[in-house]
Design a protein around this motif. Structure first.
Motif, PDB file in Angstrom:
ATOM      1  N   HIS A 133      -0.899   4.427  -9.558  1.00 50.83           N
ATOM      2  CA  HIS A 133      -1.200   5.612 -10.605  1.00 50.83           C
ATOM      3  C   HIS A 133      -0.592   5.502 -11.752  1.00 50.83           C
ATOM      4  O   HIS A 133      -1.317   5.416 -12.809  1.00 50.83           O
ATOM      5  CB  HIS A 133      -0.400   6.948  -9.727  1.00 50.83           C
ATOM      6  N   VAL A 134       0.723   5.012 -11.815  1.00 46.87           N
ATOM      7  CA  VAL A 134       1.428   4.904 -13.076  1.00 46.87           C
ATOM      8  C   VAL A 134       0.815   3.883 -14.166  1.00 46.87           C
ATOM      9  O   VAL A 134       0.371   3.973 -15.247  1.00 46.87           O
ATOM     10  CB  VAL A 134       2.833   4.404 -12.938  1.00 46.87           C
ATOM     11  N   ASN A 135       0.553   2.530 -13.804  1.00 46.83           N
ATOM     12  CA  ASN A 135      -0.131   1.702 -14.693  1.00 46.83           C
ATOM     13  C   ASN A 135      -1.502   1.785 -15.051  1.00 46.83           C
ATOM     14  O   ASN A 135      -1.891   1.514 -16.057  1.00 46.83           O
ATOM     15  CB  ASN A 135       0.031   0.386 -14.251  1.00 46.83           C
ATOM     16  N   ALA A 136      -2.303   2.510 -13.624  1.00 41.51           N
ATOM     17  CA  ALA A 136      -3.855   2.472 -14.092  1.00 41.51           C
ATOM     18  C   ALA A 136      -3.721   3.954 -15.090  1.00 41.51           C
ATOM     19  O   ALA A 136      -4.546   3.917 -15.906  1.00 41.51           O
ATOM     20  CB  ALA A 136      -4.489   2.943 -12.772  1.00 41.51           C
ATOM     21  N   MET A 137      -3.027   4.975 -14.867  1.00 44.94           N
ATOM     22  CA  MET A 137      -2.920   6.146 -16.020  1.00 44.94           C
ATOM     23  C   MET A 137      -2.668   5.848 -17.401  1.00 44.94           C
ATOM     24  O   MET A 137      -2.937   6.499 -18.441  1.00 44.94           O
ATOM     25  CB  MET A 137      -2.032   6.957 -15.339  1.00 44.94           C
ATOM     26  N   ALA A 138      -2.126   4.683 -17.751  1.00 49.00           N
ATOM     27  CA  ALA A 138      -1.682   4.202 -18.919  1.00 49.00           C
ATOM     28  C   ALA A 138      -2.965   4.037 -19.689  1.00 49.00           C
ATOM     29  O   ALA A 138      -2.800   4.219 -20.998  1.00 49.00           O
ATOM     30  CB  ALA A 138      -1.256   2.800 -18.734  1.00 49.00           C
ATOM     31  N   ASP A 139      -4.201   3.745 -19.158  1.00 51.68           N
ATOM     32  CA  ASP A 139      -5.382   3.594 -19.904  1.00 51.68           C
ATOM     33  C   ASP A 139      -6.084   4.928 -19.858  1.00 51.68           C
ATOM     34  O   ASP A 139      -6.986   4.937 -20.757  1.00 51.68           O
ATOM     35  CB  ASP A 139      -6.306   2.582 -19.032  1.00 51.68           C
ATOM     36  N   ALA A 140      -6.110   5.862 -19.242  1.00 51.22           N
ATOM     37  CA  ALA A 140      -6.770   7.126 -18.843  1.00 51.22           C
ATOM     38  C   ALA A 140      -6.761   7.896 -20.069  1.00 51.22           C
ATOM     39  O   ALA A 140      -7.953   8.558 -20.460  1.00 51.22           O
ATOM     40  CB  ALA A 140      -6.234   7.913 -17.554  1.00 51.22           C
ATOM     41  N   VAL A 141      -5.722   8.212 -20.713  1.00 47.32           N
ATOM     42  CA  VAL A 141      -5.833   8.895 -21.935  1.00 47.32           C
ATOM     43  C   VAL A 141      -6.589   8.856 -22.925  1.00 47.32           C
ATOM     44  O   VAL A 141      -7.399   9.600 -23.622  1.00 47.32           O
ATOM     45  CB  VAL A 141      -4.287   9.284 -22.432  1.00 47.32           C
ATOM     46  N   GLY A 142      -6.828   7.343 -23.157  1.00 52.94           N
ATOM     47  CA  GLY A 142      -7.884   7.215 -24.082  1.00 52.94           C
ATOM     48  C   GLY A 142      -9.104   7.530 -23.911  1.00 52.94           C
ATOM     49  O   GLY A 142      -9.833   7.594 -24.813  1.00 52.94           O
ATOM     50  N   HIS A 143      -9.535   7.531 -22.568  1.00 50.51           N
ATOM     51  CA  HIS A 143     -10.882   7.972 -22.296  1.00 50.51           C
ATOM     52  C   HIS A 143     -10.958   9.417 -22.399  1.00 50.51           C
ATOM     53  O   HIS A 143     -12.000   9.788 -23.015  1.00 50.51           O
ATOM     54  CB  HIS A 143     -11.181   7.646 -20.665  1.00 50.51           C
ATOM     55  N   PHE A 144      -9.747  10.177 -22.304  1.00 51.02           N
ATOM     56  CA  PHE A 144      -9.943  11.492 -22.521  1.00 51.02           C
ATOM     57  C   PHE A 144      -9.992  11.838 -23.956  1.00 51.02           C
ATOM     58  O   PHE A 144     -11.068  12.636 -24.309  1.00 51.02           O
ATOM     59  CB  PHE A 144      -8.628  12.093 -22.094  1.00 51.02           C
ATOM     60  N   ILE A 145      -9.566  10.827 -24.747  1.00 53.35           N
ATOM     61  CA  ILE A 145      -9.677  11.191 -26.332  1.00 53.35           C
ATOM     62  C   ILE A 145     -11.012  10.852 -26.858  1.00 53.35           C
ATOM     63  O   ILE A 145     -11.549  11.757 -27.339  1.00 53.35           O
ATOM     64  CB  ILE A 145      -8.825  10.403 -27.041  1.00 53.35           C
ATOM     65  N   ARG A 146     -11.654   9.859 -26.017  1.00 55.13           N
ATOM     66  CA  ARG A 146     -13.062   9.148 -26.478  1.00 55.13           C
ATOM     67  C   ARG A 146     -14.001  10.445 -25.992  1.00 55.13           C
ATOM     68  O   ARG A 146     -14.873  10.917 -26.653  1.00 55.13           O
ATOM     69  CB  ARG A 146     -13.375   8.087 -25.568  1.00 55.13           C
ATOM     70  N   ARG A 147     -13.770  10.965 -24.681  1.00 53.25           N
ATOM     71  CA  ARG A 147     -14.544  11.709 -24.156  1.00 53.25           C
ATOM     72  C   ARG A 147     -14.712  13.393 -24.711  1.00 53.25           C
ATOM     73  O   ARG A 147     -15.741  14.069 -25.036  1.00 53.25           O
ATOM     74  CB  ARG A 147     -14.607  12.074 -22.724  1.00 53.25           C
ATOM     75  N   ILE A 148     -13.645  13.812 -24.855  1.00 56.70           N
ATOM     76  CA  ILE A 148     -13.165  15.153 -25.524  1.00 56.70           C
ATOM     77  C   ILE A 148     -13.505  15.296 -26.884  1.00 56.70           C
ATOM     78  O   ILE A 148     -14.227  16.164 -27.618  1.00 56.70           O
ATOM     79  CB  ILE A 148     -12.002  15.902 -24.999  1.00 56.70           C
ATOM     80  N   GLY A 149     -12.874  14.435 -27.869  1.00 51.60           N
ATOM     81  CA  GLY A 149     -12.857  14.306 -28.971  1.00 51.60           C
ATOM     82  C   GLY A 149     -11.583  14.955 -29.758  1.00 51.60           C
ATOM     83  O   GLY A 149     -11.501  16.321 -29.384  1.00 51.60           O
ATOM     84  N   PRO A 150     -10.848  14.325 -30.670  1.00 52.66           N
ATOM     85  CA  PRO A 150      -9.450  15.012 -31.084  1.00 52.66           C
ATOM     86  C   PRO A 150     -10.029  16.514 -31.631  1.00 52.66           C
ATOM     87  O   PRO A 150      -9.327  17.724 -31.925  1.00 52.66           O
ATOM     88  CB  PRO A 150      -9.033  14.131 -32.182  1.00 52.66           C
ATOM     89  N   ALA A 151     -11.286  16.613 -32.437  1.00 49.52           N
ATOM     90  CA  ALA A 151     -11.649  17.810 -33.086  1.00 49.52           C
ATOM     91  C   ALA A 151     -11.934  18.894 -32.189  1.00 49.52           C
ATOM     92  O   ALA A 151     -11.899  19.969 -32.377  1.00 49.52           O
ATOM     93  CB  ALA A 151     -12.861  17.588 -33.856  1.00 49.52           C
ATOM     94  N   ASN A 152     -12.182  18.485 -30.799  1.00 48.88           N
ATOM     95  CA  ASN A 152     -12.275  19.727 -30.074  1.00 48.88           C
ATOM     96  C   ASN A 152     -11.322  20.014 -29.069  1.00 48.88           C
ATOM     97  O   ASN A 152     -11.388  20.817 -28.061  1.00 48.88           O
ATOM     98  CB  ASN A 152     -13.564  19.194 -28.878  1.00 48.88           C
ATOM     99  N   MET A 153     -10.004  19.444 -29.647  1.00 46.13           N
ATOM    100  CA  MET A 153      -8.760  19.777 -28.776  1.00 46.13           C
ATOM    101  C   MET A 153      -7.990  20.881 -29.268  1.00 46.13           C
ATOM    102  O   MET A 153      -7.956  20.912 -30.646  1.00 46.13           O
ATOM    103  CB  MET A 153      -8.057  18.542 -28.740  1.00 46.13           C
ATOM    104  N   ALA A 154      -7.390  21.686 -28.730  1.00 50.71           N
ATOM    105  CA  ALA A 154      -6.636  22.797 -29.128  1.00 50.71           C
ATOM    106  C   ALA A 154      -5.290  23.232 -28.308  1.00 50.71           C
ATOM    107  O   ALA A 154      -5.374  22.632 -26.901  1.00 50.71           O
ATOM    108  CB  ALA A 154      -7.374  23.961 -29.003  1.00 50.71           C
TER     109      ALA A 154
END
Length: 568
Positions: free
Chosen positions: A64-85
């Protein structure tokens, strides 16, 4: 921004590690699933605004720990910083953009300070059920393995998506458990965020850029120093394991060179028809973990300390399965990755790595229901009970292997009392398995015996998730193999190591989990260690005679003295 000294930044780094550990412990305390509460099958971490992991909790599993290291990059790409609040909460169980299979829910929360995005908190937990065929190896593609939640908003500016919750509830067998776990994941991220803001106020920070640069720069430098102190070289590693219906070959070529260690998995078996395939993110997690344990164990895990360990594998090998391959039991293969890496590393760094152990967790899930061959009592119920168990770990170059201890996952064995509270399951037997640890100068860790049944009025399906039936753990440097896995019903009916299998009313399942292998020649084991093993019941008299050459008179004397309370 204040100009902070190295000492101040080191204090902040330690504080961040404490923050994410509190985050993880909050998840343990509030989760509904026993896999999280009792076994610690989770991860928690904090990231900078670019999605680079800065710190992770000590509590949790490498997968979980080492795999999750890459996960947040996918969230940023999918959601987009402009759509975060502020108030947003994001969620997914995508096997390829999360941690490898649908039974892991990953929740990411953006962290805002004075209106600016400063970073993220992320956490993952294994859930008992996600629908579909249930947790097991039987699916033919990933669509059969349960509900898919793409990266999306669970909460938008503080408002939870009730439509998503309704869809989740309508597709799983344990809706209250799963929804409770999702809220626990969201809550632990919120606790991490609060502690981070407190820390920033204490140190006068307006963002995380300074501490982020300090952590990543120093971690990378320290890791490279460890790698560059090693002698360059190339070596191959190999392991053959059971697979589902045919053996699987794991092959790795390990290259130590300037500024990096490369693991290349070319030559490994192809994708399997059943759900034991591994997304590359999970292979990377465990290969990195193995190398980091051996080369740079004292450096905290973050994006920079993991980066010099590079993992590549051809697509459509079992360690780089692509969509829509079934991947529910990716841990069965993934947990064997470290020992395969160590087969190669032992040739480059002799005397450092342990012998092979049980490898994958000895898991099973029991799907209970009222008996259907005769009238069932009024209080008979349906329930899903998942339990995590361990075989023995491999002996180390200077120490015996650990009994019933999960390496590499680190997941804890679930207590019988907690397991039996979840549903009408009965654990009739759970004890160490004598003679299961491979003989050697240092003995392999012992596996376990387990006997499992159901309360009166119930029948059940058991989904077995075992390996090492036909391919036990191999010894190292002259050590002997550990004992293989065994599984059968109590009437002698043989059972498979993997797959869902029916158990009739009144029947039980008897399992013997594998032992770890030995390290070094058995002739070099000290007599005192052999005496202790006999006295504790770790080995039998027959084992001591066959593998260590003890005479009958010696064995009788040792056992007699042990009964009299003498300590060896």
């Amino acid at each position: 921004m204040p100009d902070h000294s190295k000492v101040a930044y080191q204090v902040m780094w330690n504080r961040l590690i404490s923050v994410v550990e509190e985050q993880a412990q909050a998840l343990v305390r509030t989760a509904f699933s026993t896999s999280v509460r009792e076994a610690g099958d989770l991860s928690a971490g904090v990231y900078n605004e670019k999605g680079e992991m800065l710190a992770q909790a000590v509590t949790g599993t490498p997968g979980h720990v080492n795999a999750m290291a890459d996960a947040v990059g996918h969230f940023i790409r999918r959601i987009g910083p402009a759509n975060m609040a502020a108030g947003d909460i994001y969620i997914t169980n995508d096997p390829w953009e999360g941690t490898g299979h649908k039974h892991d829910i990953t929740v990411v929360t953006p962290s805002f300070h004075e209106g600016a995005l400063i970073g993220f908190f992320g956490c993952t937990a294994h859930v008992t059920d996600i629908g579909g065929r249930g947790f097991g190896a039987d699916a033919n593609d990933v669509h059969e393995e349960g509900l898919y939640i793409p990266i999306m908003k669970f909460a938008d500016k503080g408002t939870v998506d009730q439509t998503l919750l309704s869809l989740i509830r309508g597709n799983v067998r344990e809706p209250d458990q799963l929804v409770g776990d999702i809220y626990a994941l969201a809550n632990c991220n919120e606790i991490g965020h609060r502690r981070l803001i407190d820390m920033m106020a204490e140190f006068g920070l307006t963002d995380l850029r300074g501490i982020s640069d300090f952590i990543l720069t120093n971690s990378r430098q320290a890791t490279l120093e460890r790698i560059n102190a090693l002698k360059p070289g190339i070596a191959d590693g190999h392991m053959r394991i059971d697979g589902y219906s045919k053996p699987i070959d794991l092959k790795v070529r390990l290259t130590i060179e300037k500024d990096r260690v490369l693991s290349d998995w070319a030559g490994t078996s192809g994708i399997d028809k059943k759900g034991i395939n591994v997304p590359l993110v999970y292979t990377k997690a465990y290969a990195c973990y193995a190398l980091k344990c051996a080369i740079a164990p004292e450096i905290p895990n973050n994006a920079a300390s993991l980066a010099p360990f590079e993992i590549v594998a051809p697509e459509n090998t079992i360690v780089n399965a692509v969509h829509p391959a079934p991947v529910a039991l990716r841990h069965v293969i993934g947990h064997m990755v470290p020992d395969t890496v160590y087969d190669a590393l032992d040739k480059l760094l002799p005397g450092v790595v342990p012998a092979e152990g049980a490898g994958c967790l000895c898991n099973f899930q029991v799907s209970l229901r009222p008996r259907m061959d005769a009238p069932a009592p009024a209080d008979a119920v349906r329930a899903e009970v998942l339990t995590f168990n361990s075989g023995g770990s491999g002996a180390r170059p200077t120490l015996d292997g650990m009994n019933a201890t999960a390496f590499p996952s680190g997941v804890m064995t679930m207590p019988v009392e907690a397991t039996e509270q979840v549903g009408p399951v009965i654990i009739w037997r759970k004890e160490l398995r004598p003679d299961s640890g491979g003989a050697g100068q240092y003995r392999g860790g012992l596996g376990q015996f387990m006997e499992v049944g159901a309360r009166d009025g119930h029948e059940f399906d058991i989904s077995a998730m075992l390996d090492r039936v036909d391919h036990p753990a191999h010894g190292r440097q002259g050590g002997q193999d550990g004992a293989p896995t065994r599984i059968a019903q109590d009437d002698g009916t043989p059972m498979k190591g993997k797959g869902k299998q029916f158990v009739a009313h009144g029947q039980r399942v008897c399992m013997a989990f594998p032992g770890g292998a030995g390290y070094g020649a058995p002739k070099d084991r000290s007599l005192n260690d052999i005496k202790r093993d006999l006295a504790y019941g770790y080995i039998t008299a027959e084992f001591a005679a066959e593998h260590y050459g003890l005479a009958d008179a010696q064995i009788t004397d040792i056992l007699t003295r042990a009964k009299l309370g003498e300590v060896f």
